[in-house]
Design an enzyme around this catalytic site. Structure first.
Site, mmCIF file in Angstrom:
data_model
loop_
_atom_site.group_PDB
_atom_site.id
_atom_site.type_symbol
_atom_site.label_atom_id
_atom_site.label_comp_id
_atom_site.label_asym_id
_atom_site.label_seq_id
_atom_site.Cartn_x
_atom_site.Cartn_y
_atom_site.Cartn_z
ATOM 1 N N HIS A 150 3.138 4.190 11.046
ATOM 2 C CA HIS A 150 2.823 3.779 9.675
ATOM 3 C C HIS A 150 2.125 4.915 8.920
ATOM 4 C CE1 HIS A 150 1.611 0.641 6.628
ATOM 5 N NE2 HIS A 150 0.733 1.588 6.369
ATOM 6 N N GLU B 201 4.049 7.461 5.886
ATOM 7 C CA GLU B 201 3.473 7.572 4.542
ATOM 8 C C GLU B 201 3.210 9.031 4.176
ATOM 9 O OE1 GLU B 201 2.017 6.558 0.846
ATOM 10 O OE2 GLU B 201 3.061 5.288 2.300
ATOM 11 N N LYS C 221 6.704 11.059 3.676
ATOM 12 C CA LYS C 221 7.466 10.825 2.452
ATOM 13 C C LYS C 221 6.760 11.401 1.232
ATOM 14 C CE LYS C 221 6.036 5.943 1.965
ATOM 15 N NZ LYS C 221 5.446 5.935 0.625
ATOM 16 N N ASN C 222 5.427 11.361 1.229
ATOM 17 C CA ASN C 222 4.701 11.986 0.129
ATOM 18 C C ASN C 222 4.856 13.500 0.135
ATOM 19 O OD1 ASN C 222 3.849 9.473 -0.684
ATOM 20 N ND2 ASN C 222 1.788 9.662 0.165
#
Length: 411
Positions: free
Chosen positions: A214, A218, A221-222
């Site tokens: 998780h 995150e 992708k950022n």
């Protein structure tokens, strides 16, 4: 653990889970009254009330199988709580201006509320996976915990799924450069073997793979979007570099990109639940609606997942160049204890204390509970920072998921 007793787990959880639910239900009363009347928040409170009532039915019962079935129902009932809570806050923002004091209390509450939720789901998932009828096979996993979690494999899984998204959006994606250093045996830094090759020497640590996935998904992708939009997508994109470092006490994961960086004045905004640069999404949950789409909750929740077992997630950035994200995990399982909110009079005073104006010497960026900027300030800064992409980015999650994570505990 491997010698876990269904009877012992049952007797512990039927006492512990109602206490954790009751604590957070009591804290709902500390929120601003107009927020607690928002339809989505009313629905969330009713969910917690129903789950509490379901658990109290087993206070004097020894129906272990029925208890396990009740836990599955509770877990499924609460699967959209993050999105519904975010929707409730958005409902409030649409009808009223939120003061800096109110916003600070909401930020404080959400950190505690979501940390409590992570802990409750962790306990439920452990019991249902170990003693439920599902009997999901995960190799050497103990419930959701992998005693020898292969960090490299989780990194690669998260990168692969984030790359799938990036390719869909931009038809281009930065490559992954993966390095490791084992400080416990003095080995030199060396590239990690690619997929399909020998994994001898890969770094492992007792951990919950779904939690780490998780966090990494995150961050990936950022970083990918920042790199693609900062550089010419038709040219050579600088890679996203991940360095794994295992020491005697900590295992550190450093993720570095060259995506243009973030101004120092905006660093605290990245962990604010009420700040997002992504377009606002529909508040109606559907089968294809990702749980965090457009709400800007990715980074704050990722930090809570890291802190749950005494780790942390920090960001540092060089404006105009790139950003480094550091994930800290405990290398020794004996030190990886739950980090839970404390419910006492100090907590109540936090909600009643007016927002203090910082003087010139006040320290900034020092705490997860730092009082944030007001909503108006956030909106102004979000309009002036449309070029930085480390909050609320590419918020669609791939349907494939992670092969290394427990599907029941991903959220």
């Amino acid at each position: 653990g491997r010698r876990a007793s269904k009877d012992a787990s049952f007797h512990f959880l039927r006492k512990e889970l109602p206490v954790r639910l009751a604590n957070i239900m009591k804290e709902f009363r500390m929120l601003p009254e107009n927020l607690t009347h928002m339809p989505s928040l009313v629905a969330v409170r009713n969910m917690y009330k129903q789950s509490f009532m379901d658990l109290t039915e087993f206070e004097d019962s020894d129906d272990k199988d029925g208890f396990t079935e009740a836990l599955v129902r509770i877990r499924d009932r609460h699967k959209d709580v993050v999105m519904q809570t975010a929707a409730g806050i958005m409902e409030l923002k649409e009808i009223a201006e939120i003061s800096a004091n109110t916003e600070a209390n909401i930020q404080y509450f959400l950190d505690r509320f979501y940390m409590s939720r992570i802990s409750i789901r962790m306990l439920i998932n452990q019991h249902t996976l170990l003693f439920g009828p599902e009997e999901v096979g995960h190799g050497d996993h103990i419930g959701c915990i992998d005693p020898n979690c292969d960090i490299t494999r989780v990194v690669e899984d998260a990168y692969s799924n984030a790359r799938f998204l990036c390719d869909q959006y931009y038809m281009a994606c930065p490559e992954l450069r993966l390095l490791q250093h084992n400080g416990t045996c003095g080995t030199a830094r060396a590239p990690i073997p690619c997929r399909g090759q020998s994994r001898e020497g890969s770094l492992t640590v007792p951990y919950v793979p779904s939690h780490l996935y998780h966090i990494l998904f995150e961050l990936f992708k950022n970083a990918m979007r920042a790199v693609v939009e900062h550089h010419d997508a038709d040219g050579d994109l600088p890679p996203v570099q991940v360095l794994l470092i295992k020491g005697k006490e900590d295992l550190c994961i450093k993720l570095s990109d060259q995506g243009g960086g973030i101004p120092r004045s905006q660093m605290d905004l990245l962990f604010n639940y009420m700040f997002s640069t992504a377009p606002q999404v529909s508040q109606v949950a559907g089968d294809n609606t990702p749980p965090l789409a457009g709400y800007g909750y990715g980074l704050p929740l990722s930090r809570l997942y890291a802190r749950y077992f005494q780790g942390d997630l920090t960001l540092s950035s060089a404006d105009g160049y790139g950003t480094d994200a550091m994930i800290y995990l405990k290398a020794m399982s004996s030190e990886a204890n739950e980090l839970l909110p404390v419910y006492n009079k100090t907590c109540q005073r936090q909600y009643n204390t007016p927002l203090q104006t910082n003087d010139w010497s006040s320290q900034v960026h020092s705490s997860m509970f730092i009082r944030p900027f007001s909503t108006n300030s956030l909106n102004k800064m979000s309009h002036s920072s449309s070029n930085h992409h480390w909050k609320g980015l590419m918020t669609t999650s791939p349907g494939s998921g992670s092969s290394s994570s427990c599907s029941s505990s991903k959220t």
